[in-house]
Scaffold this active site. Structure first.
Site, PDB file in Angstrom:
ATOM      1  N   ASN A 176       0.847  -1.508  -0.195  1.00 22.86           N
ATOM      2  CA  ASN A 176       0.263  -0.284  -0.143  1.00 22.86           C
ATOM      3  C   ASN A 176       0.643   1.279  -0.221  1.00 22.86           C
ATOM      4  O   ASN A 176       0.686   2.446   0.063  1.00 22.86           O
ATOM      5  CB  ASN A 176      -0.882   0.212   1.241  1.00 22.86           C
ATOM      6  CG  ASN A 176       0.047  -0.232   2.507  1.00 22.86           C
ATOM      7  OD1 ASN A 176       0.781   0.261   2.384  1.00 22.86           O
ATOM      8  ND2 ASN A 176      -1.136   0.080   3.440  1.00 22.86           N
ATOM      9  N   LYS A 177       2.481   1.433  -0.426  1.00 24.36           N
ATOM     10  CA  LYS A 177       3.121   2.349  -0.204  1.00 24.36           C
ATOM     11  C   LYS A 177       3.942   2.612  -1.867  1.00 24.36           C
ATOM     12  O   LYS A 177       2.425   2.518  -2.960  1.00 24.36           O
ATOM     13  CB  LYS A 177       4.415   2.054   0.207  1.00 24.36           C
ATOM     14  CG  LYS A 177       4.322   1.760   1.546  1.00 24.36           C
ATOM     15  CD  LYS A 177       3.670   2.444   3.001  1.00 24.36           C
ATOM     16  CE  LYS A 177       3.834   2.314   4.324  1.00 24.36           C
ATOM     17  NZ  LYS A 177       3.937   0.907   5.001  1.00 24.36           N
ATOM     18  N   ASN A 178       3.977   3.592  -1.561  1.00 28.67           N
ATOM     19  CA  ASN A 178       4.086   4.643  -3.194  1.00 28.67           C
ATOM     20  C   ASN A 178       4.417   4.133  -4.331  1.00 28.67           C
ATOM     21  O   ASN A 178       4.057   4.440  -4.712  1.00 28.67           O
ATOM     22  CB  ASN A 178       4.550   6.348  -2.719  1.00 28.67           C
ATOM     23  CG  ASN A 178       3.980   7.575  -1.634  1.00 28.67           C
ATOM     24  OD1 ASN A 178       3.278   7.182  -1.357  1.00 28.67           O
ATOM     25  ND2 ASN A 178       4.679   7.989  -1.965  1.00 28.67           N
TER      26      ASN A 178
END
Ligand SMILES: *Cc1c(COP(=O)(O)O)cnc(C)c1O
Length: 378
Positions: A176-178
């Site tokens: 769910n990170k960039n």
């Protein structure tokens, strides 16, 4: 359902995975090294170390800096639990520090200063939501107090200034990170000797890897420390290389969507507060807002869910989690607690468009309107 975050994975990642499978070499090979160099370039660093997660990155940093039993480490409580857990892994004590304010929900420098003791060894700052902390202020604080400065930069990959603050920084490539490698992380460390210690600790404390032994035709190795297995594999590195190429463009889309959110919220939901002034150096990892005091957050969450919009909370304060209540019992952090009670994280990812932002803000306005009018009648 519009999700708070979504990984972007496609044809390029699939082809990269197939190429690794066809190559016959699946871990700690050329792709890991290439990924380390590409990630370092993006952050204007000499080199980086790829690992299995941001949590293992934080553990390796504290281990490499020699932090251990008897030491205290200042950490925010408005963060993911891993920021504090890594301090416990090395046997040290996390000391929770309040945020500056609701407008600037980053670890407070004044509070950090007030919580320094003779045992304080380090401070871990978190660029909450991707919003960069004040580099000069933290560097001069760390220098003045003789503390090691560490960044939990899980929210800020691709923001060049992240990773340049202190001794070392940890980045996350969780789903769910960039950018994502499914699971994964990286370390930027200022000194070559720290980097070398971290590289060795990443792989059992061994003096050479499988690949190096193959290349050198020497089967010998030694183990010089109690290390870990926190390696990244070639499959993840290959996905990471594909993701890195698009990270700057994705972060730019996030920036534009955030600005659109701010303008629409100011116009349509004036009772909702958006932290951080615009512009602010940021990787725009999250879109956090504060609901007006007294509004039932659960009712807003349910109302938005009914309209097909997921929301989350960043974060339940770490000092309120059962493990930390039992292990660090008397932290009282009123600004963190108030922020965490009212915070709601809206969807933000590069698959969204200005129209989806409008849908979210219109839905928030409608849900809040219903909530506020109910409050008046009650
Ligand atoms: C996601 C996150 C971590 C942990 O990252 P992993 O790669 O899942 O171990 C650590 N700190 C913060 C602030 C995070 O958001």
């Amino acid at each position: 359902m519009l999700l708070v975050s979504e990984p972007i994975l496609g044809a390029e990642e699939k082809a990269a995975l197939v190429a690794v499978i066809d190559s016959g070499w699946v871990t700690m090979g050329d792709r890991v090294q290439e990924f380390e160099q590409a990630f370092a370039r993006l952050h204007e660093a000499e080199d980086s170390v790829a690992v299995s997660s941001c949590t293992s990155a934080l553990h390796l940093i504290l281990h490499g800096l020699g932090i251990g039993p008897g030491d205290e480490v200042l950490v925010p409580s408005l963060t993911f639990v891993a920021t504090a857990n890594c301090v416990r892994y090395v046997g040290a004590q996390p000391v929770f520090v309040d945020i500056e304010s609701a407008e600037v929900p980053l670890i407070s420098l004044d509070e950090a200063e007030a919580k320094c003791t003779a045992r304080t060894k380090a401070v871990i700052i978190v660029h909450f939501g991707g919003y960069l902390a004040n580099r000069d202020a933290w560097q001069s604080f760390a220098r003045r107090k003789g503390l090691l400065l560490i960044e939990d930069a899980a929210h800020a990959p691709g923001l060049p200034a992240a990773g340049t603050f202190g001794e070392a920084a940890a980045f996350s490539f969780y789903g769910n990170k960039n950018m994502t490698t499914a699971e994964g992380g990286a370390i930027i460390a200022r000194s070559r000797s720290l980097r070398e210690a971290i590289r060795r600790a990443r792989s059992h404390g061994m003096t050479s890897g499988t690949r190096q032994r193959l290349d050198s035709r020497s089967p010998d190795y030694d183990v010089t420390m109690l290390g870990f297995n926190y390696r990244m594999d070639e499959l993840r590195a290959a996905v990471g290389l594909a993701q890195l190429k698009r990270l700057p463009e994705w972060n730019d889309v996030r920036r534009r969507l955030s600005l659109h959110y701010r303008q629409l919220i100011a116009a349509l939901c004036p009772s909702v507060m958006v932290p951080f002034a615009d512009p602010w150096p940021s990787a725009h990892h999250l879109m956090p807002v504060l609901l007006p005091p007294g509004v039932s957050r659960q009712a807003v969450i349910d109302g938005l869910r009914k309209r097909g919009i997921q929301t989350t909370i960043h974060y339940p304060p770490v000092h309120h989690l059962t493990y930390y209540r039992e292990n660090c019992p008397d932290s009282r952090l009123p600004r963190t607690e108030e922020f965490a009670r009212r915070e709601l994280t809206l969807p933000l990812h590069p698959r969204m468009t200005p129209e989806t932002v409008e849908l979210v803000v219109n839905s928030l306005a409608a849900t809040l309107g219903a909530e506020l009018s109910m409050e008046v009648t009650a």
